[in-house]
Design a protein around this motif. Structure first.
Motif, PDB file in Angstrom:
ATOM      1  N   TYR A   1      52.024 -50.652 -39.772  1.00  0.00           N
ATOM      2  CA  TYR A   1      51.034 -49.993 -39.105  1.00  0.00           C
ATOM      3  C   TYR A   1      51.463 -48.491 -39.380  1.00  0.00           C
ATOM      4  N   THR A   2      50.290 -47.844 -40.306  1.00  0.00           N
ATOM      5  CA  THR A   2      50.784 -46.094 -40.481  1.00  0.00           C
ATOM      6  C   THR A   2      49.945 -45.662 -39.537  1.00  0.00           C
ATOM      7  N   PHE A   3      50.450 -44.353 -38.882  1.00  0.00           N
ATOM      8  CA  PHE A   3      50.101 -43.455 -37.921  1.00  0.00           C
ATOM      9  C   PHE A   3      50.302 -41.956 -38.686  1.00  0.00           C
ATOM     10  N   ALA A   4      49.454 -41.022 -38.010  1.00  0.00           N
ATOM     11  CA  ALA A   4      49.422 -39.722 -38.400  1.00  0.00           C
ATOM     12  C   ALA A   4      50.777 -38.978 -38.067  1.00  0.00           C
ATOM     13  N   ASP A   5      51.167 -39.737 -36.877  1.00  0.00           N
ATOM     14  CA  ASP A   5      52.393 -38.700 -36.248  1.00  0.00           C
ATOM     15  C   ASP A   5      53.169 -39.600 -35.628  1.00  0.00           C
ATOM     16  N   THR A   6      54.395 -39.267 -34.703  1.00  0.00           N
ATOM     17  CA  THR A   6      55.455 -40.095 -34.258  1.00  0.00           C
ATOM     18  C   THR A   6      54.431 -40.160 -32.713  1.00  0.00           C
ATOM     19  N   ARG A   7      53.875 -39.487 -32.149  1.00  0.00           N
ATOM     20  CA  ARG A   7      53.291 -39.649 -30.916  1.00  0.00           C
ATOM     21  C   ARG A   7      52.275 -40.798 -30.925  1.00  0.00           C
ATOM     22  N   GLU A   8      51.682 -40.704 -32.182  1.00  0.00           N
ATOM     23  CA  GLU A   8      50.610 -42.146 -32.183  1.00  0.00           C
ATOM     24  C   GLU A   8      51.299 -43.414 -32.455  1.00  0.00           C
ATOM     25  N   ALA A   9      52.400 -43.302 -33.264  1.00  0.00           N
ATOM     26  CA  ALA A   9      53.209 -44.721 -33.342  1.00  0.00           C
ATOM     27  C   ALA A   9      53.822 -44.915 -32.090  1.00  0.00           C
ATOM     28  N   THR A  10      54.606 -44.013 -31.436  1.00  0.00           N
ATOM     29  CA  THR A  10      55.119 -44.132 -30.052  1.00  0.00           C
ATOM     30  C   THR A  10      54.151 -44.936 -29.053  1.00  0.00           C
ATOM     31  N   ALA A  11      52.906 -44.353 -29.099  1.00  0.00           N
ATOM     32  CA  ALA A  11      51.845 -45.063 -28.232  1.00  0.00           C
ATOM     33  C   ALA A  11      51.585 -46.373 -28.421  1.00  0.00           C
ATOM     34  N   PHE A  12      51.466 -46.740 -29.570  1.00  0.00           N
ATOM     35  CA  PHE A  12      51.107 -48.161 -30.018  1.00  0.00           C
ATOM     36  C   PHE A  12      52.246 -49.080 -29.890  1.00  0.00           C
ATOM     37  N   VAL A  13      53.718 -48.642 -30.081  1.00  0.00           N
ATOM     38  CA  VAL A  13      54.617 -49.457 -29.530  1.00  0.00           C
ATOM     39  C   VAL A  13      54.919 -49.581 -28.182  1.00  0.00           C
ATOM     40  N   THR A  14      54.567 -48.624 -27.289  1.00  0.00           N
ATOM     41  CA  THR A  14      54.708 -48.655 -25.913  1.00  0.00           C
ATOM     42  C   THR A  14      53.638 -49.674 -25.346  1.00  0.00           C
ATOM     43  N   GLU A  15      52.362 -49.637 -25.798  1.00  0.00           N
ATOM     44  CA  GLU A  15      51.375 -50.433 -25.569  1.00  0.00           C
ATOM     45  C   GLU A  15      51.689 -52.192 -25.777  1.00  0.00           C
ATOM     46  N   ALA A  16      52.472 -52.310 -26.938  1.00  0.00           N
ATOM     47  CA  ALA A  16      52.877 -53.586 -27.471  1.00  0.00           C
ATOM     48  C   ALA A  16      53.669 -53.967 -26.472  1.00  0.00           C
ATOM     49  N   VAL A  17      54.904 -53.200 -26.160  1.00  0.00           N
ATOM     50  CA  VAL A  17      55.923 -53.529 -25.317  1.00  0.00           C
ATOM     51  C   VAL A  17      55.400 -54.007 -23.868  1.00  0.00           C
ATOM     52  N   GLU A  18      54.572 -53.178 -23.134  1.00  0.00           N
ATOM     53  CA  GLU A  18      54.095 -53.254 -22.037  1.00  0.00           C
ATOM     54  C   GLU A  18      53.420 -54.665 -21.980  1.00  0.00           C
ATOM     55  N   ALA A  19      52.692 -55.104 -23.253  1.00  0.00           N
ATOM     56  CA  ALA A  19      52.014 -56.484 -23.105  1.00  0.00           C
ATOM     57  C   ALA A  19      52.948 -57.421 -23.273  1.00  0.00           C
ATOM     58  N   LEU A  20      54.173 -57.303 -24.034  1.00  0.00           N
ATOM     59  CA  LEU A  20      55.048 -58.206 -24.118  1.00  0.00           C
ATOM     60  C   LEU A  20      55.755 -58.428 -22.870  1.00  0.00           C
ATOM     61  N   MET A  21      55.838 -57.475 -21.985  1.00  0.00           N
ATOM     62  CA  MET A  21      56.549 -57.394 -20.659  1.00  0.00           C
ATOM     63  C   MET A  21      55.908 -58.387 -19.733  1.00  0.00           C
ATOM     64  N   TYR A  22      54.328 -58.049 -19.959  1.00  0.00           N
ATOM     65  CA  TYR A  22      53.466 -58.588 -18.994  1.00  0.00           C
ATOM     66  C   TYR A  22      53.471 -60.293 -19.343  1.00  0.00           C
ATOM     67  N   LEU A  23      53.868 -60.497 -20.557  1.00  0.00           N
ATOM     68  CA  LEU A  23      53.913 -62.000 -21.112  1.00  0.00           C
ATOM     69  C   LEU A  23      55.264 -62.736 -20.607  1.00  0.00           C
ATOM     70  N   GLY A  24      56.107 -61.901 -20.039  1.00  0.00           N
ATOM     71  CA  GLY A  24      57.455 -62.366 -19.472  1.00  0.00           C
ATOM     72  C   GLY A  24      58.629 -62.129 -20.389  1.00  0.00           C
ATOM     73  N   CYS A  25      58.430 -61.134 -21.467  1.00  0.00           N
ATOM     74  CA  CYS A  25      59.438 -61.042 -22.524  1.00  0.00           C
ATOM     75  C   CYS A  25      60.396 -59.855 -21.912  1.00  0.00           C
ATOM     76  N   ASP A  26      61.589 -60.020 -22.344  1.00  0.00           N
ATOM     77  CA  ASP A  26      62.787 -59.100 -22.003  1.00  0.00           C
ATOM     78  C   ASP A  26      62.631 -58.089 -23.350  1.00  0.00           C
ATOM     79  N   ILE A  27      62.765 -56.829 -23.005  1.00  0.00           N
ATOM     80  CA  ILE A  27      62.811 -55.818 -24.094  1.00  0.00           C
ATOM     81  C   ILE A  27      64.184 -55.348 -24.228  1.00  0.00           C
TER      82      ILE A  27
END
Length: 86
Positions: free
Chosen positions: A57-83
């Protein structure tokens, strides 16, 4: 240790586990003019040696990439994953 090939400047690496089993790994790499998020996903019933690799997944800058990963991590935590930061 990450199984991603070394390219660019790695910003961070996240590893999601559930019940001790790897679920996903995500790595953000800054390439200067873009930031790429690479992922490995370990579907249930598939050997850990053969993860699926959606993206990258390619993003214009680090801010956009960080937001993408943050949302994915939050979803995985909601599903009971340890990060973990790898």
């Amino acid at each position: 240790m990450s199984t991603f090939p070394p390219t660019g400047h790695e910003l961070f690496d996240r590893h999601a586990r559930k019940d001790g089993r790897s679920v996903a790994m995500m790595r953000a790499v800054d390439h200067g003019n873009s930031c790429v998020v690479e992922a490995e996903v370990y579907p249930p019933g598939v050997p850990a040696s053969r993860p699926s690799r959606p993206g990258p997944y390619t993003f214009a800058d680090t801010r956009e990439a960080t937001a993408f990963v943050t949302e994915a991590v939050e979803a995985l935590m909601y599903l009971g994953c340890d990060i973990q930061a790898a």
